[in-house]
Design a protein around this motif. Sequence first.
Motif, PDB file in Angstrom:
ATOM      1  N   ILE A 174       0.793  -1.154   0.009  1.00 53.16           N
ATOM      2  CA  ILE A 174       0.041   0.040  -0.028  1.00 53.16           C
ATOM      3  C   ILE A 174       1.005   1.306   0.020  1.00 53.16           C
ATOM      4  CG2 ILE A 174      -1.701   1.381   1.484  1.00 53.16           C
ATOM      5  CD1 ILE A 174      -2.723  -1.412   2.273  1.00 53.16           C
ATOM      6  N   TYR A 175       0.412   2.157  -0.685  1.00 54.59           N
ATOM      7  CA  TYR A 175       1.357   3.562  -0.779  1.00 54.59           C
ATOM      8  C   TYR A 175       0.588   4.952  -0.372  1.00 54.59           C
ATOM      9  CZ  TYR A 175      -0.329   4.321  -5.409  1.00 54.59           C
ATOM     10  OH  TYR A 175      -1.028   4.657  -6.609  1.00 54.59           O
ATOM     11  N   ASP A 176      -0.773   4.621  -0.025  1.00 47.07           N
ATOM     12  CA  ASP A 176      -1.577   5.739   0.309  1.00 47.07           C
ATOM     13  C   ASP A 176      -1.921   5.891   1.732  1.00 47.07           C
ATOM     14  OD1 ASP A 176      -3.335   4.102  -0.412  1.00 47.07           O
ATOM     15  OD2 ASP A 176      -4.752   5.199  -1.325  1.00 47.07           O
ATOM     16  N   PRO A 177      -2.229   6.949   2.362  1.00 48.36           N
ATOM     17  CA  PRO A 177      -2.699   6.796   3.597  1.00 48.36           C
ATOM     18  C   PRO A 177      -3.838   6.303   3.935  1.00 48.36           C
ATOM     19  CG  PRO A 177      -2.093   9.153   2.988  1.00 48.36           C
ATOM     20  CD  PRO A 177      -1.970   8.279   1.850  1.00 48.36           C
ATOM     21  N   ASN A 178      -4.970   6.200   2.813  1.00 46.67           N
ATOM     22  CA  ASN A 178      -6.134   5.380   2.915  1.00 46.67           C
ATOM     23  C   ASN A 178      -6.070   4.098   2.624  1.00 46.67           C
ATOM     24  OD1 ASN A 178      -6.983   8.221   2.780  1.00 46.67           O
ATOM     25  ND2 ASN A 178      -7.325   8.139   0.677  1.00 46.67           N
ATOM     26  N   GLY A 179      -4.938   3.594   2.272  1.00 48.64           N
ATOM     27  CA  GLY A 179      -4.805   2.053   2.026  1.00 48.64           C
ATOM     28  C   GLY A 179      -5.431   1.450   0.973  1.00 48.64           C
ATOM     29  N   LYS A 180      -5.612   2.318   0.049  1.00 50.80           N
ATOM     30  CA  LYS A 180      -6.410   1.756  -1.104  1.00 50.80           C
ATOM     31  C   LYS A 180      -5.445   1.403  -2.218  1.00 50.80           C
ATOM     32  CE  LYS A 180     -10.973   3.864  -0.703  1.00 50.80           C
ATOM     33  NZ  LYS A 180     -11.039   5.499  -0.319  1.00 50.80           N
ATOM     34  N   ASN A 181      -4.393   2.211  -2.262  1.00 52.71           N
ATOM     35  CA  ASN A 181      -3.615   1.797  -3.867  1.00 52.71           C
ATOM     36  C   ASN A 181      -2.514   0.966  -3.440  1.00 52.71           C
ATOM     37  OD1 ASN A 181      -5.447   3.266  -5.603  1.00 52.71           O
ATOM     38  ND2 ASN A 181      -4.775   5.286  -4.515  1.00 52.71           N
ATOM     39  N   ARG A 182      -2.110  -0.163  -4.310  1.00 60.41           N
ATOM     40  CA  ARG A 182      -0.769  -0.782  -3.860  1.00 60.41           C
ATOM     41  C   ARG A 182       0.011  -0.498  -5.234  1.00 60.41           C
ATOM     42  NH1 ARG A 182      -2.509  -6.377  -1.958  1.00 60.41           N
ATOM     43  NH2 ARG A 182      -3.439  -6.603  -4.421  1.00 60.41           N
ATOM     44  N   VAL A 183       1.275  -0.908  -4.996  1.00 64.39           N
ATOM     45  CA  VAL A 183       2.242  -0.821  -6.014  1.00 64.39           C
ATOM     46  C   VAL A 183       3.457  -2.103  -5.876  1.00 64.39           C
ATOM     47  CG1 VAL A 183       3.883   0.754  -4.397  1.00 64.39           C
ATOM     48  CG2 VAL A 183       4.090   0.602  -7.077  1.00 64.39           C
ATOM     49  N   LEU A 184       3.717  -2.535  -6.867  1.00 62.56           N
ATOM     50  CA  LEU A 184       4.652  -3.855  -6.762  1.00 62.56           C
ATOM     51  C   LEU A 184       5.939  -3.617  -6.714  1.00 62.56           C
ATOM     52  CD1 LEU A 184       4.008  -6.736  -7.283  1.00 62.56           C
ATOM     53  CD2 LEU A 184       5.085  -6.399  -9.460  1.00 62.56           C
ATOM     54  N   ILE A 185       6.751  -3.929  -5.707  1.00 63.09           N
ATOM     55  CA  ILE A 185       8.154  -3.529  -5.234  1.00 63.09           C
ATOM     56  C   ILE A 185       8.831  -4.850  -5.375  1.00 63.09           C
ATOM     57  CG2 ILE A 185       9.583  -2.902  -3.377  1.00 63.09           C
ATOM     58  CD1 ILE A 185       7.943  -0.702  -2.665  1.00 63.09           C
ATOM     59  N   SER A 186       9.976  -4.930  -6.064  1.00 66.60           N
ATOM     60  CA  SER A 186      10.835  -5.886  -5.933  1.00 66.60           C
ATOM     61  C   SER A 186      12.466  -5.470  -5.828  1.00 66.60           C
ATOM     62  CB  SER A 186      10.580  -6.720  -7.403  1.00 66.60           C
ATOM     63  OG  SER A 186      10.943  -5.787  -8.566  1.00 66.60           O
ATOM     64  N   ALA A 187      13.083  -6.639  -5.711  1.00 62.76           N
ATOM     65  CA  ALA A 187      14.485  -6.107  -5.413  1.00 62.76           C
ATOM     66  C   ALA A 187      15.391  -7.238  -5.832  1.00 62.76           C
ATOM     67  CB  ALA A 187      14.839  -5.992  -3.920  1.00 62.76           C
ATOM     68  N   SER A 188      16.745  -6.571  -6.168  1.00 66.76           N
ATOM     69  CA  SER A 188      17.638  -7.543  -6.368  1.00 66.76           C
ATOM     70  C   SER A 188      18.404  -8.071  -5.103  1.00 66.76           C
ATOM     71  CB  SER A 188      18.854  -7.097  -7.399  1.00 66.76           C
ATOM     72  OG  SER A 188      18.413  -6.259  -8.249  1.00 66.76           O
ATOM     73  N   ALA A 189      19.115  -9.122  -4.904  1.00 67.50           N
ATOM     74  CA  ALA A 189      19.605  -9.357  -3.668  1.00 67.50           C
ATOM     75  C   ALA A 189      20.958 -10.223  -3.853  1.00 67.50           C
ATOM     76  CB  ALA A 189      18.480  -9.994  -2.666  1.00 67.50           C
ATOM     77  N   GLY A 190      21.901 -10.053  -2.894  1.00 66.11           N
ATOM     78  CA  GLY A 190      22.884 -10.968  -2.672  1.00 66.11           C
ATOM     79  C   GLY A 190      22.858 -11.675  -1.395  1.00 66.11           C
ATOM     80  N   ILE A 191      23.054 -12.954  -1.701  1.00 63.33           N
ATOM     81  CA  ILE A 191      22.660 -13.866  -0.194  1.00 63.33           C
ATOM     82  C   ILE A 191      23.896 -14.578  -0.035  1.00 63.33           C
ATOM     83  CG2 ILE A 191      21.188 -15.788   0.355  1.00 63.33           C
ATOM     84  CD1 ILE A 191      19.409 -15.095  -2.375  1.00 63.33           C
ATOM     85  N   TYR A 192      24.019 -14.952   1.286  1.00 62.43           N
ATOM     86  CA  TYR A 192      25.060 -15.710   2.098  1.00 62.43           C
ATOM     87  C   TYR A 192      24.570 -16.498   2.945  1.00 62.43           C
ATOM     88  CZ  TYR A 192      29.673 -16.788   4.330  1.00 62.43           C
ATOM     89  OH  TYR A 192      30.682 -17.119   4.842  1.00 62.43           O
ATOM     90  N   ASP A 193      24.453 -17.689   2.622  1.00 58.80           N
ATOM     91  CA  ASP A 193      23.723 -18.918   3.429  1.00 58.80           C
ATOM     92  C   ASP A 193      24.970 -19.394   4.150  1.00 58.80           C
ATOM     93  OD1 ASP A 193      22.069 -20.527   4.292  1.00 58.80           O
ATOM     94  OD2 ASP A 193      21.895 -21.723   2.146  1.00 58.80           O
ATOM     95  N   ILE A 194      24.922 -18.914   5.545  1.00 56.54           N
ATOM     96  CA  ILE A 194      26.040 -19.116   6.462  1.00 56.54           C
ATOM     97  C   ILE A 194      26.406 -20.812   6.407  1.00 56.54           C
ATOM     98  CG2 ILE A 194      26.950 -18.961   8.688  1.00 56.54           C
ATOM     99  CD1 ILE A 194      26.748 -16.087   7.364  1.00 56.54           C
ATOM    100  N   PRO A 195      27.534 -21.308   6.157  1.00 59.62           N
ATOM    101  CA  PRO A 195      27.833 -22.414   6.311  1.00 59.62           C
ATOM    102  C   PRO A 195      27.853 -23.019   7.741  1.00 59.62           C
ATOM    103  CG  PRO A 195      29.776 -21.384   5.696  1.00 59.62           C
ATOM    104  CD  PRO A 195      28.683 -20.431   5.895  1.00 59.62           C
ATOM    105  N   ASP A 196      27.559 -24.440   7.999  1.00 58.65           N
ATOM    106  CA  ASP A 196      27.428 -24.656   9.326  1.00 58.65           C
ATOM    107  C   ASP A 196      29.027 -25.018   9.790  1.00 58.65           C
ATOM    108  OD1 ASP A 196      24.952 -24.947   9.537  1.00 58.65           O
ATOM    109  OD2 ASP A 196      24.674 -26.969   8.873  1.00 58.65           O
ATOM    110  N   ASP A 197      29.848 -25.209   8.813  1.00 63.00           N
ATOM    111  CA  ASP A 197      31.501 -25.579   9.165  1.00 63.00           C
ATOM    112  C   ASP A 197      32.032 -24.263   8.920  1.00 63.00           C
ATOM    113  OD1 ASP A 197      30.736 -26.118   6.660  1.00 63.00           O
ATOM    114  OD2 ASP A 197      32.457 -27.440   6.286  1.00 63.00           O
ATOM    115  N   ASN A 198      32.914 -23.790   9.334  1.00 63.36           N
ATOM    116  CA  ASN A 198      33.574 -22.554   9.115  1.00 63.36           C
ATOM    117  C   ASN A 198      32.771 -21.226   8.752  1.00 63.36           C
ATOM    118  OD1 ASN A 198      35.906 -21.206   8.258  1.00 63.36           O
ATOM    119  ND2 ASN A 198      35.941 -21.972   6.202  1.00 63.36           N
ATOM    120  N   PRO A 199      32.059 -20.866   9.895  1.00 66.87           N
ATOM    121  CA  PRO A 199      31.085 -19.781   9.533  1.00 66.87           C
ATOM    122  C   PRO A 199      32.274 -18.495   9.823  1.00 66.87           C
ATOM    123  CG  PRO A 199      30.922 -20.545  11.830  1.00 66.87           C
ATOM    124  CD  PRO A 199      32.013 -21.533  11.129  1.00 66.87           C
TER     125      PRO A 199
END
Length: 570
Positions: free
Chosen positions: A238-263
Amino acid sequence: MDKSRMEQYHSLFERMIRCMTDRENFDRNEFVQILKDLSILFRLSKGVTEFYRSESAEKSGDGEIMIDYDTGKKDHPVIQKRILSKSKSVIISTLYMADEEPPLEKDELNKLDLILSALVSFIARNRFETSTEMLGYYDDDNYPNLRFFKRYLETLISGHNISGKTMLCFNLRNFSGINQDIGRDGGDIALRNYFETLKSAAGDDGMICRIGGDNFAMAFSREYTDEILHILSGFPVIYDPNGKNRVLISASAGIYDIPDDNPPTNPGEVIGAIYTALLTAKHNPETPFIYYDQKMIATREKAAQVQLLFPKALENNEFRVFYQPKVDIESGRIMGAEALCRWFRDGQMIPPGEFIPVLEQSPDICRLDFHILDLVCRDIRRWLDAEMPVVRVSVNLSRKHLADVDLQKHILDIIDSHRIPHQYIEIELTETATEVGFRALKRVAGELQDNGFCISVDDFGMGYSSLNLIREIPWNVLKIDRCFLPTDSDDENSSTSLMYGHVISMALDLGLECVTEGVETPKQVEILKKNNCRFAQGFYFDKPLSVEEFEDRISRGYYRIDTKNDRIFK
Ligand code: C2E
Ligand code: MG
Ligand code: MG
């Protein structure tokens, strides 16, 4: 006050008191929101808090003023509270109302008085703690900041709780475009809602913070990854104070899955990893999520190496120009050539794919492009002086040049210093995704053309090609990327074949010269002929050639094209 406002008031007041007393779980964002909602309920226009170290500082007006809420309307004060704390500092809170609002009723004033008393004493109590926390760990828009993230990571690492967590850094896609579409205020609301959605998806032990602009960092238990990536890949908010209108937001991401060994053993390692992965993700529109891995470390080291070696390599003339002929398939004549850069180092040739993308991350690419243009001009000058045949040579200009307001002058300085007639130079430019980029591209293309240079759109069809791009900018040449050219296995009715035919006929209707890139087989030459694309560039004729080989080709003048046979006669 009517019944519904009364109920709202009670619920907000109760929440405010709960927030103030449950100090362990104090949620600043929630608290700020409650105060905002209360201000709206009482039709207030502004809330201001003043702090003075002492009463004498108060008298001389030497204090700090914090505006908690402000609608920007013309207003007047309606209620004020002043308290003197144990440490003798003074806190004054004043609430304002817009001049146009009808005055508050007595009962409303009493309620406000109660709210303000509670608030001022709370502020006095927390002033010190809160302000240091706020200054250090939150940004101006009340989002937790990078320091907050580091502190969180330190706690995880020292408590050996980091394994099993996923760390991520994301950048919103086209958020400036969204801001343009829905306005800054709308953008702020949308951003806050997106943030809150992700925050709740990260679970109780997760966290999210803003590290600047539209870049955020997150940490959460591995099992929440799917849900979070789902939100990052596109989520309506939602992007308006009345909660009526919506906008689509997306993102690029860099991800680091922490390994169990050698964190990782320090926050810097985590931040470096997710940031590196994000940079890679941002450069790959098709793969918005990139996981950090060992290969990425190697690529990063290679890139650092390129950046380090570049200035010396330029000085030592390690860059050379190769020429790839462009052929008129009706006559087999060489009608032009594209200048392509090659890096020779320790007797080895480094292909452009390994260094151009790295140099494109900095203004280094512009230095290289000017260098290549200079080398091309030297060759053309030599050909002219020796009365050898000369064809138009195209030079690639990176998008990075678009920001250079003196680009025109820089180009002319080089070309004119070698006294090259402008009709021998063609400039290849690529499409751009943004509105700002488009305007800059239009300006640059226009200026170049005014100076008599031929201008072409390179790699048409690969990126963000829009019809606008060819309608609005007076190109001379359209270079159709090889991804648009049907392969031998495509049949005539495949979508690639249909699109290719349409693009060519549209370009020809607009009076553009068409060159198809990446022509590799006799069958493809036939396809060009069938679709009236007269000019071709590709391995079927020649790979990019050294200057000596190119001079040899051009002195012979033309290719004999025999599409019945699988090879080309030269
Ligand atoms: P580009 O401008 O689209 O150049 C055409 C690329 O397609 C060249 O790759 C060329 O070798 C390759 N190519 C030509 N015919 C065929 C074919 O039949 N099949 C296949 N598979 N490929 C073919 P190259 O030389 O590796 O250059 C890659 C890219 O690097 C160029 O793409 C251009 O964007 C960039 N580049 C090269 N030199 C420069 C330069 O001096 N400045 C800038 N800014 N970019 C450059
Ligand atoms: Mg090119
Ligand atoms: Mg190209």
